[in-house]
Design a protein around this motif. Structure first.
Motif, PDB file in Angstrom:
ATOM      1  N   ASP A 162       2.854  17.379   5.742  1.00  0.00           N
ATOM      2  CA  ASP A 162       2.307  16.515   6.786  1.00  0.00           C
ATOM      3  C   ASP A 162       1.428  15.396   6.224  1.00  0.00           C
ATOM      4  O   ASP A 162       0.705  14.749   6.968  1.00  0.00           O
ATOM      5  N   LYS A 163       1.509  15.199   4.935  1.00  0.00           N
ATOM      6  CA  LYS A 163       0.688  14.174   4.296  1.00  0.00           C
ATOM      7  C   LYS A 163       1.574  13.026   3.815  1.00  0.00           C
ATOM      8  O   LYS A 163       2.733  13.211   3.518  1.00  0.00           O
ATOM      9  N   GLU A 164       0.998  11.866   3.743  1.00  0.00           N
ATOM     10  CA  GLU A 164       1.737  10.700   3.266  1.00  0.00           C
ATOM     11  C   GLU A 164       1.670  10.652   1.742  1.00  0.00           C
ATOM     12  O   GLU A 164       0.892   9.908   1.144  1.00  0.00           O
ATOM     13  N   ILE A 165       2.493  11.481   1.132  1.00  0.00           N
ATOM     14  CA  ILE A 165       2.557  11.622  -0.325  1.00  0.00           C
ATOM     15  C   ILE A 165       4.019  11.559  -0.735  1.00  0.00           C
ATOM     16  O   ILE A 165       4.870  12.182  -0.101  1.00  0.00           O
TER      17      ILE A 165
ATOM     18  N   ASN B 157       0.842  -1.188   0.000  1.00  0.00           N
ATOM     19  CA  ASN B 157       0.000   0.000   0.000  1.00  0.00           C
ATOM     20  C   ASN B 157       0.888   1.252   0.000  1.00  0.00           C
ATOM     21  O   ASN B 157       0.983   1.957   0.999  1.00  0.00           O
ATOM     22  N   PRO B 158       1.531   1.534  -1.137  1.00  0.00           N
ATOM     23  CA  PRO B 158       2.441   2.691  -1.169  1.00  0.00           C
ATOM     24  C   PRO B 158       1.680   4.019  -1.097  1.00  0.00           C
ATOM     25  O   PRO B 158       0.486   4.080  -1.369  1.00  0.00           O
ATOM     26  N   ASN B 159       2.398   5.041  -0.726  1.00  0.00           N
ATOM     27  CA  ASN B 159       1.819   6.390  -0.716  1.00  0.00           C
ATOM     28  C   ASN B 159       1.457   6.806  -2.129  1.00  0.00           C
ATOM     29  O   ASN B 159       2.082   6.364  -3.097  1.00  0.00           O
ATOM     30  N   PRO B 160       0.487   7.709  -2.253  1.00  0.00           N
ATOM     31  CA  PRO B 160       0.222   8.279  -3.582  1.00  0.00           C
ATOM     32  C   PRO B 160       1.477   8.985  -4.091  1.00  0.00           C
ATOM     33  O   PRO B 160       2.221   9.587  -3.312  1.00  0.00           O
TER      34      PRO B 160
END
Length: 174
Positions: free
Chosen positions: A39-42, A13-16
């Motif tokens: 602060d986002k998992e991007i 489940n990789p980050n976008p």
């Protein structure tokens, strides 16, 4: 010496992944982008596109001819969720459909966005109808930006511009 084979566990489940096409002369866009996503998992990847001066519609269209090549080099042979073409005036000059088509040649699965198309979507979502537009561009390119927003149904109540013809100088404005 004894060697042991270890079976890797791959991230299922990789980050976008966001790819940014930045102007070669843009000093700020990566910093600005990172401030938005920090602060986002991007996962964020950048490639630069050659730009031409003076900043005219003709040169902006000429620059857009390299979009496919530049897009291809953002994580070559890997999927990217979204490609951002980070050029407002370039998107307006070349047309969003043209930019999207060129990006999709390299990354067919990617969504495509630009500063101007994102602004239009946000303004319409918030039901904003009246705009004041301020650009760094020459009078001619500025007027094309104003016309773009008018065609999208906005009422332009005021307009100011710097009248800068060099993209390098735009990046130097404090």
């Amino acid at each position: 010496m004894y060697s042991t084979k270890v079976t890797p566990k791959f991230n299922s489940n990789p980050n976008p992944r966001i790819g940014l096409i930045a102007l070669a002369s843009d000093f700020m866009i990566e910093k600005d982008f990172i401030n938005v996503i920090k602060d986002k998992e991007i996962d964020f990847f950048v490639n630069r596109i050659e730009c031409y001066n003076p900043l005219t519609s003709e040169n902006l269209i000429k620059m857009s001819q390299k979009v496919t090549e530049v897009t291809k080099n953002i994580l070559p042979d890997q999927k990217v969720d979204c490609i951002v073409y980070g050029c407002t005036s370039g998107t307006i000059a070349a047309g969003y459909d043209s930019i999207e088509k060129k990006v999709k040649l390299a990354k067919p699965e990617a969504k495509v966005t630009t500063p101007s198309t994102s602004a239009i979507k946000a303004l319409k979502k918030f039901d904003i109808k009246n705009l004041s537009i301020f650009t760094p561009y020459s009078k001619k390119v500025n007027d094309e930006v104003v016309e773009y927003f008018k065609k999208e149904g906005f009422n332009i109540v005021s307009n100011s511009y710097f009248d800068i013809e060099s993209d390098y100088d735009i990046g130097k404005v404090d």
